[in-house]
Design an enzyme around this catalytic site. Structure first.
Site, PDB file in Angstrom:
ATOM      1  N   ASP A 140       0.935  -1.193   0.056  1.00  0.00           N
ATOM      2  CA  ASP A 140      -0.051  -0.088   0.055  1.00  0.00           C
ATOM      3  C   ASP A 140       0.742   1.459   0.047  1.00  0.00           C
ATOM      4  OD1 ASP A 140      -2.021  -1.930   0.421  1.00  0.00           O
ATOM      5  OD2 ASP A 140      -2.833  -0.839   2.394  1.00  0.00           O
ATOM      6  N   ASP A 141       0.163   2.461  -0.349  1.00  0.00           N
ATOM      7  CA  ASP A 141       0.814   3.711  -0.312  1.00  0.00           C
ATOM      8  C   ASP A 141       1.712   4.260  -1.329  1.00  0.00           C
ATOM      9  OD1 ASP A 141      -0.696   3.504   2.165  1.00  0.00           O
ATOM     10  OD2 ASP A 141       0.504   3.913   3.570  1.00  0.00           O
ATOM     11  N   HIS A 189      -6.084   2.848  -3.942  1.00  0.00           N
ATOM     12  CA  HIS A 189      -6.017   3.147  -2.192  1.00  0.00           C
ATOM     13  C   HIS A 189      -6.422   4.493  -2.039  1.00  0.00           C
ATOM     14  CE1 HIS A 189      -4.651   1.881   1.606  1.00  0.00           C
ATOM     15  NE2 HIS A 189      -3.827   2.631   1.667  1.00  0.00           N
ATOM     16  N   HIS A 191      -5.075   9.051   0.311  1.00  0.00           N
ATOM     17  CA  HIS A 191      -5.209   8.217   1.521  1.00  0.00           C
ATOM     18  C   HIS A 191      -6.277   8.652   2.491  1.00  0.00           C
ATOM     19  CE1 HIS A 191      -3.695   5.679   4.830  1.00  0.00           C
ATOM     20  NE2 HIS A 191      -3.070   4.983   3.880  1.00  0.00           N
ATOM     21  N   HIS A 240       3.924  -2.221   2.867  1.00  0.00           N
ATOM     22  CA  HIS A 240       3.768  -0.711   2.501  1.00  0.00           C
ATOM     23  C   HIS A 240       5.202  -0.560   1.340  1.00  0.00           C
ATOM     24  CE1 HIS A 240       1.169  -0.696   5.674  1.00  0.00           C
ATOM     25  NE2 HIS A 240       0.476   0.116   5.161  1.00  0.00           N
TER      26      HIS A 240
HETATM   27 ZN    ZN Z   1      -2.373   2.987   3.430  1.00  0.00          ZN
END
Ligand code: ZN
Length: 235
Positions: free
Chosen positions: A42-43, A93, A97, A184
Site C-alpha cells: 500500500d501507499d 487506495h 489516503h 507498504h
Molecule cells: Zn494506506
C-alpha cells in the site's frame, strides 16, 4: 495481463517457475494444490522501493498487488508501468489516503476516480480492486463501491517496526495458505524484508501472487459488495 483462470490440473509450479514468469505464460505453471499467498503493498508507488520490490518478485517468478495512492500515481507513471509490465496488479487506495467513512460519497467517489484516471493514463487500464485506507469501510460504502474490497489477514506491521528482519519474521512465523499479506512499498526496510522473505517462502513451496490471481486459482470470483481478507480453498 491475461485474466487468470482456475485450473484443476496441470504442470507443477515448482518445476516451471525457475524458467518462466507465470503471469506471462499459462496457468498450468501454478499447482493449485500447493500453498499460495498474495502479497499486497500500500501507499506507493515509490520509484526506488517499488522498483526494488518488483525486481525481487520478478527474479523469483512472483507477483503482488500494489494499492496505489493517486497522488503518488500521478507523480510516478513510470513506476506504474513497471508494476504492470512485471505482471503485477494495481489496486486503488484513494487519491489522498482518505478515510472513506468520514467523507461524503461524492468525495469518496472523487478520491477513487481521480486515482483511476492517474492509473489509466499510465497503463491504459483502471484499478481492479480497492483497499480503503485504514481498512475503514461501512455497509453503505461496501455496497456503493464499483470494485471488490480487499483487506488482509497477515499484518506485517512494517510501518511500525521499519525493521526488515522483524517484518520477515512476522510473515514466516504465521503464514498460511490463502493469506493476504499487508506491507507498504514506501519503506526501504520493507524492500529489504521482501528480499529476505521471498526466497524462504519459495523454499517452503509457497506461490506468491497478486490478489486477483490467488482468488482465481482458489476458484473464487471477486464480487462487488464484498470485502476479502483471505482465500481458503475449502471455503
Ligand atoms: Zn494506506
Amino acid at each position: 495481463m491475461e485474466e487468470a483462470t482456475p485450473v484443476t490440473s496441470g504442470g507443477t509450479f515448482l518445476t516451471y517457475y525457475r524458467f518462466r514468469s507465470f503471469g506471462e505464460s499459462n496457468p498450468d505453471d501454478i499447482d493449485v494444490n500447493a500453498p499460495m499467498i498474495a502479497f499486497t503493498f500500500d501507499d506507493g508507488p515509490n520509484p526506488e522501493n517499488t522498483e526494488r520490490i518488483l525486481k525481487t518478485l520478478t527474479e523469483n517468478y512472483s507477483h503482488a498487488t500494489f494499492f496505489v495512492v493517486g497522488s503518488n500515481a500521478e507523480k510516478y507513471p513510470d513506476t506504474l508501468k513497471a508494476i504492470a509490465s512485471a505482471g503485477c496488479e494495481i489496486g486503488n487506495h484513494t487519491y489522498g489516503h482518505a478515510n472513506l467513512t468520514s467523507i461524503s460519497w461524492e468525495e469518496a467517489q472523487e478520491q477513487i476516480d481521480k486515482t483511476n484516471r492517474a492509473v489509466n493514463k499510465a497503463i491504459g487500464e483502471d484499478t481492479t480492486v480497492i483497499r480503503p485506507p485504514y481498512g475503514a469501510y461501512d455497509d453503505n460504502l461496501l455496497n456503493a463501491l464499483q470494485e471488490p474490497v480487499v483487506l488482509w489477514d497477515l499484518d506485517t506491521e512494517d510501518w511500525d517496526s521499519r525493521d526488515a528482519q522483524k517484518i520477515a519474521d512476522n510473515i514466516l512465523s504465521s503464514v498460511k495458505d490463502g493469506d493476504i499479506v499487508l506491507m507498504h512499498d514506501i519503506y526501504d526496510s520493507t524492500a529489504d524484508a521482501v528480499e529476505i522473505v521471498v526466497p524462504k517462502l519459495k523454499e517452503q513451496g509457497y506461490q506468491i501472487m497478486s490478489v486477483s490471481e490467488m482468488a482465481a486459482y482458489k476458484g473464487k470470483e471477486l464480487e462487488l459488495g464484498k470485502a476479502y481478507g483471505k482465500f481458503k480453498s475449502e471455503e
